[in-house]
Each structure stands twice: as structure tokens, then as C-alpha cells.
Design an enzyme around this catalytic site. Structure first.
Site, mmCIF file in Angstrom:
data_model
loop_
_atom_site.group_PDB
_atom_site.id
_atom_site.type_symbol
_atom_site.label_atom_id
_atom_site.label_comp_id
_atom_site.label_asym_id
_atom_site.label_seq_id
_atom_site.Cartn_x
_atom_site.Cartn_y
_atom_site.Cartn_z
ATOM 1 N N LYS A 1 0.811 -1.094 0.016
ATOM 2 C CA LYS A 1 0.013 -0.018 0.034
ATOM 3 C C LYS A 1 0.812 1.004 0.020
ATOM 4 O O LYS A 1 2.046 1.083 0.226
ATOM 5 C CB LYS A 1 -1.027 -0.178 1.171
ATOM 6 C CG LYS A 1 -1.780 -1.193 1.302
ATOM 7 C CD LYS A 1 -3.054 -0.719 2.192
ATOM 8 C CE LYS A 1 -4.121 -1.901 2.284
ATOM 9 N NZ LYS A 1 -4.862 -1.714 3.585
ATOM 10 N N HIS B 1 1.951 6.621 3.171
ATOM 11 C CA HIS B 1 1.303 8.270 3.371
ATOM 12 C C HIS B 1 2.217 9.174 4.120
ATOM 13 O O HIS B 1 3.082 8.420 5.025
ATOM 14 C CB HIS B 1 -0.020 8.071 3.306
ATOM 15 C CG HIS B 1 -0.524 7.193 4.489
ATOM 16 N ND1 HIS B 1 -0.642 7.765 5.912
ATOM 17 C CD2 HIS B 1 -1.258 6.187 4.607
ATOM 18 C CE1 HIS B 1 -0.792 6.679 6.850
ATOM 19 N NE2 HIS B 1 -1.651 5.703 5.978
ATOM 20 N N HIS C 1 2.601 7.962 7.687
ATOM 21 C CA HIS C 1 3.602 6.918 8.077
ATOM 22 C C HIS C 1 4.890 7.605 8.259
ATOM 23 O O HIS C 1 5.708 7.305 8.814
ATOM 24 C CB HIS C 1 3.736 5.652 6.904
ATOM 25 C CG HIS C 1 2.694 4.842 6.944
ATOM 26 N ND1 HIS C 1 1.945 4.661 5.804
ATOM 27 C CD2 HIS C 1 1.980 4.150 7.948
ATOM 28 C CE1 HIS C 1 0.861 3.840 6.056
ATOM 29 N NE2 HIS C 1 0.731 3.343 7.256
HETATM 30 N N1 ARG Z 1 -0.033 -0.609 9.833
HETATM 31 C C1 ARG Z 1 -1.036 0.477 10.142
HETATM 32 C C2 ARG Z 1 -1.419 1.216 9.426
HETATM 33 O O1 ARG Z 1 -0.604 1.914 8.433
HETATM 34 C C3 ARG Z 1 -0.556 0.877 11.397
HETATM 35 C C4 ARG Z 1 -0.119 -0.054 12.601
HETATM 36 C C5 ARG Z 1 -0.139 0.660 14.044
HETATM 37 N N2 ARG Z 1 0.142 -0.130 15.074
HETATM 38 C C6 ARG Z 1 -0.580 -1.102 15.452
HETATM 39 N N3 ARG Z 1 0.161 -1.921 16.676
HETATM 40 N N4 ARG Z 1 -1.730 -1.465 15.441
HETATM 41 O O2 ARG Z 1 -2.590 1.926 9.418
#
Ligand code: ARG
Length: 578
Positions: free
Chosen positions: A138, A141, A144
Site C-alpha cells: 500500500k 502516506h 507513516h
Molecule cells: N499498519 C498500520 C497502518 O498503516 C499501523 C499499525 C499501527 N500499530 C499497531 N500496533 N496497530 O495503519
């Protein structure tokens, strides 16, 4: 060092009002430097004595302030005691100020501020910081990017304050999106393109297959089938998935390196599938999981046990969800790393998710959930590059580097750099970081390259420029740290302002450590840079008598150390030339 002065005032106060010095020291704060008038050095807010039970809440504050002021004496450290509205200001001996601060910065520049006794009240231990956490295939963005730099700052700060820090990247590496990606790749993918530019290629395949799935039933079926085989750990399917994951991690590592960020562990949602099933089993046996009419499994989070608030942990088809994997991941980490606190950094849209996660852990009887924290941040609006919308982290970095290099060429500053590209990138990254850290993290902000990269104004470029100029001065004339030093040469208002400002460094670190917000440190460094720029202009080294020149160099060297230390905590690599 500020504590030498705080302590000395606290000792007097303690004799007058009977409270222990340790209670009084943190109540004395270094006064922010003001341009308009001469700034006193330390300040005591008298109502903080009331709050701490040292003074009675019944008596009139101003009367108490004045009475206390009269009782305080000038001595070798304190030169003047001045009462104001509800505050008492202290002017300390300026020779001593210069001597003490500069001596500590000469002897131990790294420990300045961070080893202040003011910070001793903070708990120390093992801190796990989870940040960045992009999703494979993905878009990476702006959220991140924010998570990456904010998490890095928190980890750096925790580390310099004496904690053991574990940096974890929790990849979005499981879920239905892999069904789509896998099915898509079997038809649209190319191993060659994967080798050339993996992230870009995976993203393109993912976008394409999503588009097709919208109107093509067979694509959706193929995706579901791929994911089913993945969940059953079919070898071939798993090996393709593993290839995507490995390649992505490799690519990300390179990009993180450009940002000066590293991780101790790359984990991800895929790591916790079997544990997620165990969690569900445990919840069921303990009757904490309720099945709704529609067949979902939920945990009741309401105070009245009436399901007015709950979290869903199992779909009606028996598959686990994002939050289920997070519960499993938290338990795993606690067992593996024995952390004392855990910090998650994501955008604010996930606040409810984390509140629920912590609640579930508490319902399960895990008291350590009290020491789990979510640090939420706001949106970045309008981050784009010359090529249009930014989809990959690399695009942002390339854009920052390109623009910065262009600016440097225009300003003709980059003549003698060994690696102008690298320098441009380091400055570009600092500009992104400062722009991002200036306000409250929770606020949204509008992104504007032009504003971000301005050389004047409160930007990362300005910090770097100030640092580089000080470094160049010190390269040329030496640091002044090894010669006879006479503090009476630094009694002018510019030098004193810098030293007064440096007295605040430990308080600023404390503030940032308490609320995990970088803006206190950013503002401190920006002010320091302004003070340094004006001192650099007005206090020449070249052409000054030797002793004066040496004293000034020592001041500049101290300033430069604190500037560099602070920048590094923020995640910025200070440049020596630009
Ligand atoms: N991969 C997730 C996202 O991009 C964020 C993860 C955050 N951490 C967690 N432990 N849920 O939205």
C-alpha cells in the site's frame, strides 16, 4: 548545571520555610530570555509552594510573596531577589553563571542537561517504541512519515534520558490485501520489475488489481482463494508472500537509513496469527468473549456490562481482526521483551482502536496496560512532489533532496562540499522534521515545500545553517576549550542571554519527556539559533584580543554542542558545512 543554581536558592528557601530542598528544586525554573528587558535568571511561582503544601492556601498570595522575598538574602550565588506578581525572581552572579555552565559544557558536553537532577523524577526502565509500521504494497502516506520521525524522536529522547529502548516496526503484512496482491501478481506481476523497483511495482499491481476487483467477480474470488491458501500456510503461496515481505523490508531499510532511522525488530501482523487464536480461546474460556446475534465475538468494555461499548475480536466467519492481532502482539512483546512501558505512534484516527486495545488488556487482568501509551498525531495536508501525488516515502526524500540542492546551488553555498547530494538530503530531512515538530502533534497542518525549506525563519534549514556556521568558526579558530579562560569577557548581554537560555535545557527535556511532544525542544533550539546568530554577528573572534577571542570561542563551542545534541534527539544529523 542549572541545578547548581536551583539548589543554592532552594537551600535558602528550605531554611526559611522548612520544606526539603528536593521539593523546592523543581519549583525553580529558568526564566525565558526576553528581548525587551534584562531577564532575571531563576523564578519561583509562589503558588507552587501552596500547591506543594509548603505555604498555607488561606493567606493572601501577594502578602506571602512579599514576606518571603524579604526573608531571602543575597549571597555568593544570588545577587538580587525581586518580588513580582505571585513570583519571586532571582538574579544570580553572572561570573558564576558563565563559569559553571561553560565548564560543564567543556568537560562533559554530552551529559549537559540530560543528567540534570531535575530529570531524576522520571521513571527509567525498558521502553518499547512501535512506530512507522507501513503496510506492504500500500501507499506509504504522510501519516507513516510522521509516525517514523515522531517515533524516532521519542526513542532517541528515551534513550538519552537513560532508558533501554527497543524500536519495533509493526508491518501491515497480513490480511485480505495479500489475497488481492497475490492474485494480482500471478497475472500482472513481473519478477524483473520486482528486482528493479520493488515497492513501486507492488504498489502498481495492488492498485491495478483493486480496480479490477471492483467490477470483476472472478478477481475477487481469486483473491479470496489466495488468502485462504495463505492462511492455511500453503507452501507455494507462503513463499510468494514471503518474497514480497522480504523485498519490502530490504527496500525500507535503505530508505530508513536515509532518514537516519533504524529498528531493532521488524515484526508485523503476520507474526501473531496463532497467538491471536490462543487469545480468543482464553477469552472464551474465561467467558469474556460474547457472541452477538450476528455471530460476531465481542468483548464488553462498558462499565455497566450492558454492551453499550464493546470491541469486536472475531468476525462471524471465525477470522480474527486487526485488534485481535494487536492484543496478541502486545502479549507476545510483554513476554519477549519485558518492557516497562510501551508506546505506539500512529495518526489520531486510530485513537479509539488503541484505547480499546488497552481496555481489553486490562479486562484480561494485565495491569501493565496502564503503562501502554498511544501518541496520536494529526494529518498532513497536500504533500505532493513535482511528479504529482506522493505515494512512496522515497518520493518525499527525493523531492526534499532535489529542492534543497537546487536552493543551495542558487545560494552558491555548496562549493566545497565533498558530497553535496548527501548534505542536501540531510538538510532537506531536517527541514521536514522541524516543520512537522513545530506544533502540537495532534494538530493537522498544511504542507508547503517553499515554507519548509526557507533558509531564514524558523526552519530546519536555519538550524543547520547556524550549526554549520558555528562549526566553521570553530574549525578556523579552535574551540577555546584548552586555554586560560576569563569569564569577565562574557558579561555582555548577548553572551549572558545565551547562557541564561542554556539554563532552560533540562526543563525543556523534562517537558518533552512528560508529554512526548517535540515542540518544546524545537522551540528551544530555534531560539538558541537566533541568539547564536546574533552573537556570531556582534561578538567577533577574528581581530579581538587573544583572551577575549578565546572566551568567545568557548561560548560558541558550548552553544554548538547543545544545538547539535538537541538536533540529534529530534532525529536530525547536524551538518558541518553547507
Ligand atoms: N499498519 C498500520 C497502518 O498503516 C499501523 C499499525 C499501527 N500499530 C499497531 N500496533 N496497530 O495503519
Amino acid at each position: 548545571m542549572a541545578c547548581f543554581f536551583r539548589r543554592s536558592v532552594a537551600a535558602q528557601l528550605s531554611r526559611i520555610c522548612g520544606a526539603p530542598e528536593d521539593v523546592l528544586v523543581p519549583l525553580l525554573s529558568a526564566v525565558p530570555v526576553s528581548k525587551k528587558q534584562s531577564t532575571p535568571d531563576l523564578r519561583l511561582a509562589v503558588n507552587s509552594l501552596v500547591k506543594n503544601g509548603v505555604l498555607s492556601p488561606d493567606a493572601d498570595l501577594q502578602t506571602q510573596t512579599e514576606r518571603l522575598t524579604k526573608q531571602l538574602r543575597v549571597d555568593a550565588v544570588v545577587e538580587e531577589v525581586i518580588s513580582g506578581r505571585g513570583v519571586i525572581n532571582f538574579r544570580i552572579n553572572k561570573r558564576l553563571l558563565v563559569e559553571k555552565v561553560l565548564e560543564q559544557l567543556r568537560a562533559e558536553p554530552q551529559s549537559f542537561g540530560v543528567q540534570s537532577e531535575l530529570l531524576r523524577r522520571l521513571r527509567r526502565g525498558r521502553t518499547l517504541v512501535e512506530f512507522s509500521s507501513p503496510n506492504i504494497a500500500k501507499k506509504f502516506h504522510a501519516g507513516h512519515l510522521r509516525s517514523t520521525i515522531i517515533g524516532n524522536f521519542i526513542a532517541n529522547l528515551k534513550e538519552v534520558l537513560g532508558n533501554e529502548v527497543i524500536r519495533v516496526n509493526y508491518l501491515g503484512d497480513w490480511g485480505m490485501q495479500f489475497g488481492l496482491l497475490g492474485a494480482g501478481f500471478q497475472r500482472l506481476g513481473s519478477q524483473e520489475k520486482l528486482r528493479e523497483n520493488a515497492l513501486q511495482h507492488l504498489f502498481e499491481v495492488y492498485v491495478q488489481v483493486n480496480r479490477e476487483a471492483e467490477h470483476d467477480e472472478s478477481v475477487r474470488l481469486a483473491a479470496a482463494e489466495f488468502f485462504r491458501r495463505l492462511e492455511q500456510h500453503d507452501e507455494q503461496t507462503l513463499s510468494l508472500w514471503k518474497q514480497f515481505r522480504d523485498i519490502t523490508v530490504e527496500e525500507y531499510k535503505k530508505i530508513y537509513e536515509r532518514l537516519g532511522v533504524r529498528f531493532d525488530h521488524y515484526s508485523g501482523e503476520s507474526f501473531h496469527q496463532s497467538r491471536a487464536q490462543e487469545v480468543l480461546k482464553e477469552l472464551r474460556t474465561r467467558r469474556l468473549l460474547k457472541t452477538t446475534e450476528k455471530g460476531k465475538g465481542v468483548v464488553d468494555l462498558s462499565a455497566a456490562s450492558d454492551l453499550s461499548s464493546y470491541a469486536t475480536l472475531v468476525r462471524s466467519d471465525g477470522t480474527s481482526l486487526y485488534i485481535t492481532r494487536d492484543v496478541a502482539a502486545a502479549l507476545d512483546r510483554k513476554e519477549r521483551f519485558h518492557f516497562d512501558e510501551m508506546i505506539y505512534v500512529t495518526d489520531k484516527s486510530q485513537s479509539v482502536h488503541f484505547q480499546q486495545l488497552f481496555q481489553i488488556l486490562r479486562v484480561m487482568g494485565h495491569h501493565w496496560a496502564e503503562r501502554c501509551v498511544h501518541v496520536p498525531f494529526g494529518l498532513v495536508l497536500g504533500m505532493s512532489s513535482r511528479l504529482g501525488e506522493v505515494v512512496l516515502l522515497e518520493d518525499v526524500l527525493n523531492e526534499a533532496r532535489y529542492r534543497m540542492q537546487h536552493n543551495m546551488q542558487e545560494a552558491k553555498t555548496s562549493k566545497e562540499l565533498t558530497d553535496p547530494e548527501l548534505t542536501a538530503e540531510q538538510i532537506g530531512v531536517s527541514a521536514l522534521i522541524i516543520q512537522d515538530f513545530k506544533g502540537k502533534l495532534i494538530s493537522d497542518y498544511k504542507f508547503d515545500w517553499q515554507k519548509v525549506l526557507q533558509a531564514q525563519g524558523d526552519t530546519g534549514v536555519f538550524l543547520q545553517y547556524t550549526h554549520a556556521r558555528l562549526r566553521s568558526l570553530l574549525r578556523m579558530h579552535g574551540s577555546g576549550n584548552h586555554t586560560h579562560f576569563n569569564p569577565s569577557h562574557l558579561q555582555d548581554s548577548r553572551s549572558i542571554s545565551i547562557l541564561q537560555h542554556l539554563l532552560r535545557y533540562d526543563e525543556v527535556l523534562l517537558q518533552s519527556a512528560l508529554d512526548l511532544q517535540p515542540r518544546h525542544l524545537v522551540n528551544f533550539l530555534i531560539t538558541l539559533s537566533h541568539l547564536a546568530a546574533s552573537a556570531h554577528r556582534e561578538l567577533p573572534v577574528k581581530g579581538s584580543p587573544a583572551e577575549l577571542a578565546q572566551a568567545r570561542l568557548r561560548l560558541f563551542s558550548a552553544t554548538c554542542s547543545v544545538l547539535a545534541n538537541g538536533m540529534k534527539i529530534l532525529g536530525i544529523t547536524p551538518v558541518d558545512k553547507m
